[in-house]
Write a protein that holds these residues in place. Structure first.
Motif, PDB file in Angstrom:
ATOM      1  N   LEU A   9       0.848  -1.187   0.000  1.00  0.00           N
ATOM      2  CA  LEU A   9       0.000   0.000   0.000  1.00  0.00           C
ATOM      3  C   LEU A   9       0.887   1.242   0.000  1.00  0.00           C
ATOM      4  O   LEU A   9       1.657   1.464   0.920  1.00  0.00           O
ATOM      5  CB  LEU A   9      -0.912   0.003   1.228  1.00  0.00           C
ATOM      6  N   ALA A  10       0.781   2.045  -1.067  1.00  0.00           N
ATOM      7  CA  ALA A  10       1.693   3.171  -1.266  1.00  0.00           C
ATOM      8  C   ALA A  10       1.292   4.431  -0.516  1.00  0.00           C
ATOM      9  O   ALA A  10       2.152   5.200  -0.094  1.00  0.00           O
ATOM     10  CB  ALA A  10       1.800   3.493  -2.758  1.00  0.00           C
ATOM     11  N   ALA A  11      -0.009   4.675  -0.369  1.00  0.00           N
ATOM     12  CA  ALA A  11      -0.459   5.927   0.234  1.00  0.00           C
ATOM     13  C   ALA A  11      -1.851   5.745   0.828  1.00  0.00           C
ATOM     14  O   ALA A  11      -2.572   4.810   0.469  1.00  0.00           O
ATOM     15  CB  ALA A  11      -0.490   7.042  -0.806  1.00  0.00           C
ATOM     16  N   VAL A  12      -2.214   6.657   1.716  1.00  0.00           N
ATOM     17  CA  VAL A  12      -3.547   6.678   2.305  1.00  0.00           C
ATOM     18  C   VAL A  12      -4.380   7.654   1.479  1.00  0.00           C
ATOM     19  O   VAL A  12      -3.967   8.775   1.211  1.00  0.00           O
ATOM     20  CB  VAL A  12      -3.488   7.139   3.779  1.00  0.00           C
ATOM     21  N   GLY A  13      -5.539   7.223   1.063  1.00  0.00           N
ATOM     22  CA  GLY A  13      -6.384   8.150   0.319  1.00  0.00           C
ATOM     23  C   GLY A  13      -7.302   7.398  -0.619  1.00  0.00           C
ATOM     24  O   GLY A  13      -7.216   6.199  -0.747  1.00  0.00           O
ATOM     25  N   GLU A  14      -8.114   8.090  -1.161  1.00  0.00           N
ATOM     26  CA  GLU A  14      -8.336   9.508  -1.210  1.00  0.00           C
ATOM     27  C   GLU A  14      -9.159   9.925   0.006  1.00  0.00           C
ATOM     28  O   GLU A  14     -10.265   9.482   0.185  1.00  0.00           O
ATOM     29  CB  GLU A  14      -9.045   9.819  -2.533  1.00  0.00           C
ATOM     30  N   CYS A  15      -8.568  10.759   0.827  1.00  0.00           N
ATOM     31  CA  CYS A  15      -9.214  11.291   2.019  1.00  0.00           C
ATOM     32  C   CYS A  15      -9.689  12.697   1.693  1.00  0.00           C
ATOM     33  O   CYS A  15      -9.152  13.326   0.793  1.00  0.00           O
ATOM     34  CB  CYS A  15      -8.221  11.372   3.171  1.00  0.00           C
ATOM     35  N   GLY A  16     -10.634  13.204   2.441  1.00  0.00           N
ATOM     36  CA  GLY A  16     -10.993  14.561   2.095  1.00  0.00           C
ATOM     37  C   GLY A  16     -12.060  15.239   2.896  1.00  0.00           C
ATOM     38  O   GLY A  16     -12.664  14.673   3.800  1.00  0.00           O
ATOM     39  N   VAL A  17     -12.230  16.489   2.487  1.00  0.00           N
ATOM     40  CA  VAL A  17     -13.234  17.365   3.066  1.00  0.00           C
ATOM     41  C   VAL A  17     -13.925  18.067   1.906  1.00  0.00           C
ATOM     42  O   VAL A  17     -13.268  18.668   1.058  1.00  0.00           O
ATOM     43  CB  VAL A  17     -12.586  18.404   4.012  1.00  0.00           C
ATOM     44  N   VAL A  47      -3.190  11.222   0.023  1.00  0.00           N
ATOM     45  CA  VAL A  47      -3.779  11.899  -1.137  1.00  0.00           C
ATOM     46  C   VAL A  47      -5.119  12.461  -0.686  1.00  0.00           C
ATOM     47  O   VAL A  47      -5.944  11.743  -0.119  1.00  0.00           O
ATOM     48  CB  VAL A  47      -3.954  10.929  -2.322  1.00  0.00           C
ATOM     49  N   ILE A  48      -5.323  13.757  -0.973  1.00  0.00           N
ATOM     50  CA  ILE A  48      -6.452  14.483  -0.387  1.00  0.00           C
ATOM     51  C   ILE A  48      -7.375  15.066  -1.445  1.00  0.00           C
ATOM     52  O   ILE A  48      -6.928  15.696  -2.396  1.00  0.00           O
ATOM     53  CB  ILE A  48      -5.921  15.619   0.515  1.00  0.00           C
ATOM     54  N   GLN A  68       4.277  13.455   7.320  1.00  0.00           N
ATOM     55  CA  GLN A  68       4.220  12.687   6.074  1.00  0.00           C
ATOM     56  C   GLN A  68       3.813  13.598   4.919  1.00  0.00           C
ATOM     57  O   GLN A  68       3.188  14.629   5.122  1.00  0.00           O
ATOM     58  CB  GLN A  68       3.233  11.521   6.206  1.00  0.00           C
ATOM     59  N   ASN A  69       4.164  13.193   3.708  1.00  0.00           N
ATOM     60  CA  ASN A  69       3.789  13.963   2.529  1.00  0.00           C
ATOM     61  C   ASN A  69       2.281  13.917   2.332  1.00  0.00           C
ATOM     62  O   ASN A  69       1.662  12.875   2.498  1.00  0.00           O
ATOM     63  CB  ASN A  69       4.477  13.407   1.280  1.00  0.00           C
ATOM     64  N   PHE A 151       7.413  11.948  -3.404  1.00  0.00           N
ATOM     65  CA  PHE A 151       6.147  12.006  -2.671  1.00  0.00           C
ATOM     66  C   PHE A 151       5.826  10.665  -2.021  1.00  0.00           C
ATOM     67  O   PHE A 151       5.454  10.602  -0.846  1.00  0.00           O
ATOM     68  CB  PHE A 151       4.999  12.435  -3.589  1.00  0.00           C
ATOM     69  N   LEU A 152       5.972   9.604  -2.788  1.00  0.00           N
ATOM     70  CA  LEU A 152       5.639   8.268  -2.275  1.00  0.00           C
ATOM     71  C   LEU A 152       6.727   7.672  -1.392  1.00  0.00           C
ATOM     72  O   LEU A 152       6.502   6.645  -0.752  1.00  0.00           O
ATOM     73  CB  LEU A 152       5.348   7.327  -3.450  1.00  0.00           C
ATOM     74  N   GLY A 153       7.887   8.297  -1.381  1.00  0.00           N
ATOM     75  CA  GLY A 153       8.982   7.739  -0.588  1.00  0.00           C
ATOM     76  C   GLY A 153       9.513   6.457  -1.191  1.00  0.00           C
ATOM     77  O   GLY A 153       9.952   5.569  -0.468  1.00  0.00           O
ATOM     78  N   VAL A 154       9.482   6.355  -2.514  1.00  0.00           N
ATOM     79  CA  VAL A 154       9.893   5.132  -3.189  1.00  0.00           C
ATOM     80  C   VAL A 154      11.361   4.819  -2.915  1.00  0.00           C
ATOM     81  O   VAL A 154      11.714   3.667  -2.650  1.00  0.00           O
ATOM     82  CB  VAL A 154       9.625   5.206  -4.714  1.00  0.00           C
TER      83      VAL A 154
END
Length: 160
Positions: A9-17, A47-48, A68-69, A151-154
């Motif tokens: 799992l590369a990133a958390v998202g899509e999270c948002g408001v 990712v937002i 975190q980014n 961004f992903l910290g690859v």
């Protein structure tokens, strides 16, 4: 929360408001904060989805002391809003529809590219962005590849 620590799992998202859709704002803010806490704990970028909510996004980032980014996806806002996000160290991802002044106002190291719901390919979208920035498509492609990896910290992930 269960899957976030997994290496695939590369990133958390899509999270948002989004004040225009979804749950009441208080609930959205609580959920967004919890997602940000999960991303921080797992040391994963986020990712937002942000609609007319830079004050909320920036407030939660500051309140958490998030390290975190974070990236705002599909950014279409004004350059003044872009600069607010930039001051907080947040990347902006631009798609087919974008504000050229915002793209031009960004330091190149914080620009990402995306297709989202576009019928255009990523190559076509990158060609639009490259033209706005007066870069060749090859230069822009290399820029986006480097920024995405950072961004992903690859680099960090591959060294583990």
């Amino acid at each position: 929360e269960r899957y976030v620590p997994e290496p695939w799992l590369a990133a958390v998202g899509e999270c948002g408001v989004d004040p225009l859709k979804g749950a009441p704002m208080y609930r959205q803010m609580l959920l967004f904060r919890r997602q940000a806490e999960i991303a921080e704990k797992a040391r994963k970028p986020m990712v937002i989805h942000a609609v007319r909510s830079p004050d909320i996004i920036l407030g939660i980032r500051k309140d958490l002391g998030a390290r975190q980014n974070w990236a705002i996806h599909g950014f279409r806002g004004k350059s003044t809003v872009a600069q607010m996000y930039l001051r907080a160290g947040i990347y902006l991802s631009f798609g087919e529809r974008y504000n050229p002044d915002s793209l031009l106002s960004m330091p190149r190291g914080y620009i990402l590219a995306e297709t989202d719901e576009s019928s255009l390919s990523i190559e076509e979208i990158m060609a639009l962005h490259a033209a706005t920035l007066q870069m060749s498509v090859a230069e822009y492609r290399a820029l986006i590849a480097a920024n995405t990896s950072r961004f992903l910290g690859v680099a960090e992930w591959m060294s583990k």
